[in-house]
Design a protein around this motif. Structure first.
Motif, PDB file in Angstrom:
ATOM      1  N   TRP A  26       0.865  -1.180   0.000  1.00 34.36           N
ATOM      2  CA  TRP A  26       0.000   0.000   0.000  1.00 34.36           C
ATOM      3  C   TRP A  26       0.901   1.229   0.000  1.00 34.36           C
ATOM      4  CZ3 TRP A  26      -5.561  -0.221   1.000  1.00 34.36           C
ATOM      5  CH2 TRP A  26      -6.047  -1.534   1.040  1.00 34.36           C
ATOM      6  N   TYR A  27       0.884   1.962  -1.111  1.00 33.09           N
ATOM      7  CA  TYR A  27       1.832   3.048  -1.319  1.00 33.09           C
ATOM      8  C   TYR A  27       1.371   4.376  -0.710  1.00 33.09           C
ATOM      9  CZ  TYR A  27       4.135  -0.095  -4.642  1.00 33.09           C
ATOM     10  OH  TYR A  27       4.783  -1.157  -5.228  1.00 33.09           O
ATOM     11  N   ARG A  28       2.350   5.269  -0.564  1.00 33.27           N
ATOM     12  CA  ARG A  28       2.087   6.615  -0.052  1.00 33.27           C
ATOM     13  C   ARG A  28       1.001   7.301  -0.872  1.00 33.27           C
ATOM     14  NH1 ARG A  28       4.945  10.714   2.611  1.00 33.27           N
ATOM     15  NH2 ARG A  28       6.695   9.285   2.959  1.00 33.27           N
ATOM     16  N   SER A  29       0.142   8.044  -0.199  1.00 31.10           N
ATOM     17  CA  SER A  29      -0.961   8.743  -0.851  1.00 31.10           C
ATOM     18  C   SER A  29      -0.939  10.217  -0.463  1.00 31.10           C
ATOM     19  CB  SER A  29      -2.297   8.116  -0.437  1.00 31.10           C
ATOM     20  OG  SER A  29      -3.378   8.948  -0.774  1.00 31.10           O
ATOM     21  N   ALA A  30      -1.481  11.048  -1.340  1.00 29.95           N
ATOM     22  CA  ALA A  30      -1.585  12.476  -1.041  1.00 29.95           C
ATOM     23  C   ALA A  30      -2.725  12.764  -0.079  1.00 29.95           C
ATOM     24  CB  ALA A  30      -1.797  13.264  -2.333  1.00 29.95           C
TER      25      ALA A  30
ATOM     26  N   ALA B 262       0.808   6.151   3.547  1.00 30.22           N
ATOM     27  CA  ALA B 262      -0.342   5.482   2.931  1.00 30.22           C
ATOM     28  C   ALA B 262      -1.593   5.710   3.777  1.00 30.22           C
ATOM     29  CB  ALA B 262      -0.080   3.997   2.780  1.00 30.22           C
ATOM     30  N   HIS B 263      -2.728   5.657   3.120  1.00 28.71           N
ATOM     31  CA  HIS B 263      -4.018   5.731   3.812  1.00 28.71           C
ATOM     32  C   HIS B 263      -4.808   4.485   3.402  1.00 28.71           C
ATOM     33  CE1 HIS B 263      -3.660   9.803   5.505  1.00 28.71           C
ATOM     34  NE2 HIS B 263      -2.930  10.041   4.424  1.00 28.71           N
ATOM     35  N   ALA B 264      -4.778   3.458   4.246  1.00 32.93           N
ATOM     36  CA  ALA B 264      -5.326   2.142   3.912  1.00 32.93           C
ATOM     37  C   ALA B 264      -6.599   1.876   4.706  1.00 32.93           C
ATOM     38  CB  ALA B 264      -4.292   1.057   4.203  1.00 32.93           C
TER      39      ALA B 264
ATOM     40  N   GLY C 259       0.266   9.072   7.656  1.00 32.61           N
ATOM     41  CA  GLY C 259      -0.698   8.198   7.018  1.00 32.61           C
ATOM     42  C   GLY C 259      -1.636   7.576   8.037  1.00 32.61           C
ATOM     43  N   SER C 260      -2.399   6.580   7.607  1.00 32.25           N
ATOM     44  CA  SER C 260      -3.368   5.954   8.503  1.00 32.25           C
ATOM     45  C   SER C 260      -3.725   4.561   8.002  1.00 32.25           C
ATOM     46  CB  SER C 260      -4.639   6.815   8.605  1.00 32.25           C
ATOM     47  OG  SER C 260      -5.269   6.943   7.332  1.00 32.25           O
TER      48      SER C 260
END
Length: 300
Positions: free
Chosen positions: A110-114, A145-147, A181-182
């Motif tokens: 799960w990759y980094r997200s804006a 990441a925001h998963a 992230g979360s």
């Protein structure tokens, strides 16, 4: 692109090639992918009889390393990683007395997200006497990441479930901690309309609870293994609790009516999986009267 197949035998499914519209969706708004599968028992053989997929989710050829009764399948996500805006749905339905083992070929990343979350929903429904084993390889949640992950398991009378999830927060081997992230996870197991176990978790990158003794105590890898469908006798619980061999990680077992939960907290996904395989060697013969048969993909 959506395909739907009625499966008469044991098909070889190649990963779908995205159409131009899907490539654009992948770049702009994330993948929206679904995999719907159904199994039934024909004679003494469990077979895949229905498969529908949309976007980049697929299934490899059915394997029978332990005989006709148990069908092994590998779930594929060809992009190899999950980014903000991605939405994945895997839905499996098992007819009465079918027995299926599902796994994955490698770690889910799960990759980094804006700031846009990515989602994965797992919906497993088992008919009377059916058995599902969901044993994926680890999930790596990158810093930033925001998963959002949800697993729903519904059991009819006599159905049983064995499933685990190993989650790595950040990439410690690369010096990356989960500083932003979360991660939100929900798991629910029901026997028909009655809840057997519900767990909701929320982790925020950089939160002091990541290092607190009442939180993750500085560990970066957390795993949960759920066995549902019967109430474990005291000797099974004792055997599970005796599995811990070192002080490098934490391992605990909780026994509830019709559910056993084993937990790992440490620094290594490989160690977590090895620990859960040992727990599986205890739980599988008791719950489904079969010895452990490791999926072939784990040895490649």
């Amino acid at each position: 692109m959506q395909t739907h197949d009625r499966v008469a035998a044991d098909p070889e499914v190649t990963p779908p090639r995205p159409e131009p519209a899907e490539r654009a969706q992948s770049t702009a708004g994330g993948w929206h992918a679904e995999l719907h599968i159904r199994y039934t028992q024909r004679g003494k053989r469990t077979v895949l009889v229905d498969r529908a997929h949309r976007g980049p989710l697929a299934l490899q050829k059915s394997l029978y390393p332990e005989g006709d009764a148990v069908c092994h399948n590998i779930v594929l996500h060809p992009p190899g990683g999950i980014v903000g805006g991605d939405e994945l749905l895997i839905e499996a339905h098992l007819d009465a007395n079918a027995h299926v083992l599902l796994t994955t070929p490698g770690a889910a990343k799960w990759y980094r997200s804006a700031g846009i979350p990515a989602r994965q929903d797992l919906r497993f429904r088992m008919g009377p006497g059916a058995v599902l084993e969901w044993l994926p390889q680890e999930t790596i949640v990158f810093d930033g990441a925001h998963a959002r992950m949800r697993t729903e398991v519904v059991l009819d009378a006599g159905a049983r479930y064995l499933g685990w999830e190993v989650t790595c927060l950040g990439r410690r081997a690369s010096g990356e901690a989960f500083g932003s992230g979360s991660l939100r996870q929900v798991t629910e197991v029901r026997r028909e309309h009655r809840s057997l176990w519900i767990e909701r978790g929320s982790i925020v990158g950089g939160d002091p609870l990541l290092h607190s003794p009442v939180g993750l105590a500085g560990f970066a890898v957390a795993g949960t293994f759920v066995a549902a469908g019967n109430t474990a006798p005291a000797e099974i619980v004792a055997e599970l609790r005796a599995l811990r061999r070192t002080q490098e990680y934490l391992f605990a077992v909780t026994a509830l009516p019709e559910v056993v939960i084993a937990r790992y907290l440490g620094h290594s996904a490989e160690q977590a999986r090895a620990c859960f395989i040992e727990a599986w060697r205890v739980l599988r013969p008791w719950l489904v009267a079969r010895p452990v048969q490791l999926p072939r993909i784990w040895r490649t």
